[in-house]
Design a protein around this motif. Structure first.
Motif, PDB file in Angstrom:
ATOM      1  N   ARG A 109       0.846  -1.188   0.000  1.00 23.62           N
ATOM      2  CA  ARG A 109       0.000   0.000   0.000  1.00 23.62           C
ATOM      3  C   ARG A 109       0.879   1.234   0.000  1.00 23.62           C
ATOM      4  O   ARG A 109       1.859   1.324   0.736  1.00 23.62           O
ATOM      5  N   LEU A 110       0.500   2.177  -0.843  1.00 19.66           N
ATOM      6  CA  LEU A 110       1.082   3.519  -0.800  1.00 19.66           C
ATOM      7  C   LEU A 110      -0.078   4.448  -0.522  1.00 19.66           C
ATOM      8  O   LEU A 110      -0.884   4.733  -1.411  1.00 19.66           O
ATOM      9  N   GLY A 111      -0.185   4.881   0.733  1.00 21.81           N
ATOM     10  CA  GLY A 111      -1.363   5.647   1.125  1.00 21.81           C
ATOM     11  C   GLY A 111      -2.583   4.762   0.991  1.00 21.81           C
ATOM     12  O   GLY A 111      -2.640   3.674   1.557  1.00 21.81           O
ATOM     13  N   THR A 112      -3.561   5.186   0.194  1.00 22.40           N
ATOM     14  CA  THR A 112      -4.775   4.385  -0.014  1.00 22.40           C
ATOM     15  C   THR A 112      -4.708   3.549  -1.284  1.00 22.40           C
ATOM     16  O   THR A 112      -5.644   2.819  -1.596  1.00 22.40           O
ATOM     17  N   THR A 113      -3.599   3.630  -2.014  1.00 18.97           N
ATOM     18  CA  THR A 113      -3.454   2.883  -3.261  1.00 18.97           C
ATOM     19  C   THR A 113      -2.812   1.530  -3.010  1.00 18.97           C
ATOM     20  O   THR A 113      -1.759   1.443  -2.374  1.00 18.97           O
ATOM     21  N   GLN A 114      -3.443   0.488  -3.501  1.00 21.59           N
ATOM     22  CA  GLN A 114      -2.890  -0.855  -3.404  1.00 21.59           C
ATOM     23  C   GLN A 114      -2.116  -1.131  -4.691  1.00 21.59           C
ATOM     24  O   GLN A 114      -2.651  -1.012  -5.781  1.00 21.59           O
ATOM     25  N   VAL A 115      -0.846  -1.481  -4.560  1.00 20.90           N
ATOM     26  CA  VAL A 115       0.005  -1.793  -5.706  1.00 20.90           C
ATOM     27  C   VAL A 115       0.143  -3.310  -5.775  1.00 20.90           C
ATOM     28  O   VAL A 115       0.737  -3.920  -4.890  1.00 20.90           O
ATOM     29  N   PRO A 116      -0.413  -3.932  -6.826  1.00 23.68           N
ATOM     30  CA  PRO A 116      -0.331  -5.396  -6.932  1.00 23.68           C
ATOM     31  C   PRO A 116       1.080  -5.844  -7.308  1.00 23.68           C
ATOM     32  O   PRO A 116       1.742  -5.228  -8.141  1.00 23.68           O
ATOM     33  N   LEU A 117       1.520  -6.918  -6.679  1.00 29.73           N
ATOM     34  CA  LEU A 117       2.835  -7.483  -6.938  1.00 29.73           C
ATOM     35  C   LEU A 117       2.711  -8.970  -7.219  1.00 29.73           C
ATOM     36  O   LEU A 117       1.726  -9.598  -6.848  1.00 29.73           O
ATOM     37  N   ASP A 118       3.737  -9.503  -7.845  1.00 30.99           N
ATOM     38  CA  ASP A 118       3.851 -10.941  -8.045  1.00 30.99           C
ATOM     39  C   ASP A 118       5.161 -11.364  -7.403  1.00 30.99           C
ATOM     40  O   ASP A 118       6.232 -11.040  -7.912  1.00 30.99           O
ATOM     41  N   LYS A 119       5.085 -12.022  -6.256  1.00 28.26           N
ATOM     42  CA  LYS A 119       6.265 -12.428  -5.494  1.00 28.26           C
ATOM     43  C   LYS A 119       7.167 -11.236  -5.194  1.00 28.26           C
ATOM     44  O   LYS A 119       8.376 -11.271  -5.426  1.00 28.26           O
ATOM     45  N   GLN A 120       6.570 -10.174  -4.695  1.00 30.07           N
ATOM     46  CA  GLN A 120       7.251  -8.941  -4.291  1.00 30.07           C
ATOM     47  C   GLN A 120       7.716  -8.099  -5.479  1.00 30.07           C
ATOM     48  O   GLN A 120       8.360  -7.080  -5.299  1.00 30.07           O
ATOM     49  N   GLU A 121       7.406  -8.517  -6.695  1.00 28.65           N
ATOM     50  CA  GLU A 121       7.890  -7.816  -7.868  1.00 28.65           C
ATOM     51  C   GLU A 121       6.773  -7.073  -8.591  1.00 28.65           C
ATOM     52  O   GLU A 121       5.658  -7.566  -8.722  1.00 28.65           O
ATOM     53  N   LEU A 122       7.125  -5.894  -9.080  1.00 24.74           N
ATOM     54  CA  LEU A 122       6.237  -5.071  -9.886  1.00 24.74           C
ATOM     55  C   LEU A 122       6.614  -5.266 -11.351  1.00 24.74           C
ATOM     56  O   LEU A 122       7.787  -5.131 -11.710  1.00 24.74           O
ATOM     57  N   ARG A 123       5.643  -5.602 -12.167  1.00 25.58           N
ATOM     58  CA  ARG A 123       5.908  -5.647 -13.612  1.00 25.58           C
ATOM     59  C   ARG A 123       5.980  -4.192 -14.064  1.00 25.58           C
ATOM     60  O   ARG A 123       5.023  -3.444 -13.921  1.00 25.58           O
ATOM     61  N   ILE A 124       7.125  -3.787 -14.588  1.00 29.71           N
ATOM     62  CA  ILE A 124       7.351  -2.391 -14.945  1.00 29.71           C
ATOM     63  C   ILE A 124       6.584  -2.052 -16.218  1.00 29.71           C
ATOM     64  O   ILE A 124       6.696  -2.748 -17.227  1.00 29.71           O
ATOM     65  N   ASN A 125       5.823  -0.979 -16.159  1.00 29.20           N
ATOM     66  CA  ASN A 125       5.092  -0.481 -17.320  1.00 29.20           C
ATOM     67  C   ASN A 125       6.002   0.523 -18.041  1.00 29.20           C
ATOM     68  O   ASN A 125       5.857   1.731 -17.896  1.00 29.20           O
ATOM     69  N   PHE A 126       6.953   0.001 -18.814  1.00 29.26           N
ATOM     70  CA  PHE A 126       7.884   0.874 -19.526  1.00 29.26           C
ATOM     71  C   PHE A 126       7.110   1.797 -20.456  1.00 29.26           C
ATOM     72  O   PHE A 126       6.241   1.360 -21.202  1.00 29.26           O
ATOM     73  N   GLN A 127       7.449   3.073 -20.405  1.00 26.92           N
ATOM     74  CA  GLN A 127       6.779   4.067 -21.235  1.00 26.92           C
ATOM     75  C   GLN A 127       7.409   4.183 -22.618  1.00 26.92           C
ATOM     76  O   GLN A 127       6.870   4.846 -23.495  1.00 26.92           O
ATOM     77  N   GLY A 128       8.563   3.563 -22.814  1.00 32.78           N
ATOM     78  CA  GLY A 128       9.254   3.610 -24.099  1.00 32.78           C
ATOM     79  C   GLY A 128      10.685   3.162 -23.935  1.00 32.78           C
ATOM     80  O   GLY A 128      11.081   2.658 -22.881  1.00 32.78           O
TER      81      GLY A 128
END
Length: 190
Positions: A109-128
């Motif tokens: 959680r970051l404040g009220t936002t829940q950030v979903p992870l897979d085994k503690q990892e964030l799939r990076i949404n590369f912008q380019g």
């Protein structure tokens, strides 16, 4: 980080960090494997720099088996301590929220936002590809060629981008032809 052997540079830097009030310093967790042992160490900034900073964040980047970076480990535990990535610490500070005191492998959680992870990892949404975000040479900032107002209200990642320093990685956008520097990977993760 190494201590300044010539004078009071470390104290001056610590005073500058404290005055700024919004600097997150990088550190890392290093794992060394040898014949019959595994040694894990946390490499922290000098104590006076760490105390003056607004926080510390892990700069570790762990490529997939094919050497490409697609995900980022957002938190790690070590000897009863919780360590968040530089990306999480920067985002939390920017948003004015605290980091999650009890993250799970499925999310933080970051404040009220829940950030979903897979085994503690964030799939990076590369912008380019590499250089999607603007780069500014440090010497131009230090010399005053680039006004400090340029960075007002923004997250700024200060780091090395030269390929010779070996902190560059292939990503889904650029592959091995234009490896992306670690600091920019953190920018995409943020």
């Amino acid at each position: 980080y190494e201590a300044d052997q010539r004078g009071d540079g470390d104290d001056k830097l610590a005073a500058t960090l404290a005055r700024a009030g919004d600097v997150i310093l990088a550190h890392d967790i290093h794992t060394e494997r040898g014949a019959g042992y595994i040694a894990v160490t946390v490499n922290r900034p000098l104590p006076q720099l760490a105390a003056a900073a607004s926080g510390l964040g892990l700069a570790n980047i762990q490529p997939d088996g094919d050497a490409f970076v697609r995900k980022m480990l957002l938190w790690q535990g070590h000897q009863g301590e919780l360590y968040y990535s530089l990306s999480v610490q920067a985002a939390a500070h920017y948003l004015g929220v605290t980091t999650d005191p009890a993250p799970t492998a499925d999310g933080i959680r970051l404040g009220t936002t829940q950030v979903p992870l897979d085994k503690q990892e964030l799939r990076i949404n590369f912008q380019g590809p590499r250089r999607t975000f603007r780069y500014y040479p440090a010497y131009q900032v230090a010399s005053g060629e680039i006004a400090p107002e340029t960075f007002a209200g923004k997250i700024v990642i200060f780091g090395a981008t030269d390929e010779s320093l070996k902190d560059v990685y292939p990503t889904p956008f650029s592959g091995a032809s234009q490896p992306m520097p670690g600091p920019e990977i953190h920018a995409h993760a943020i």
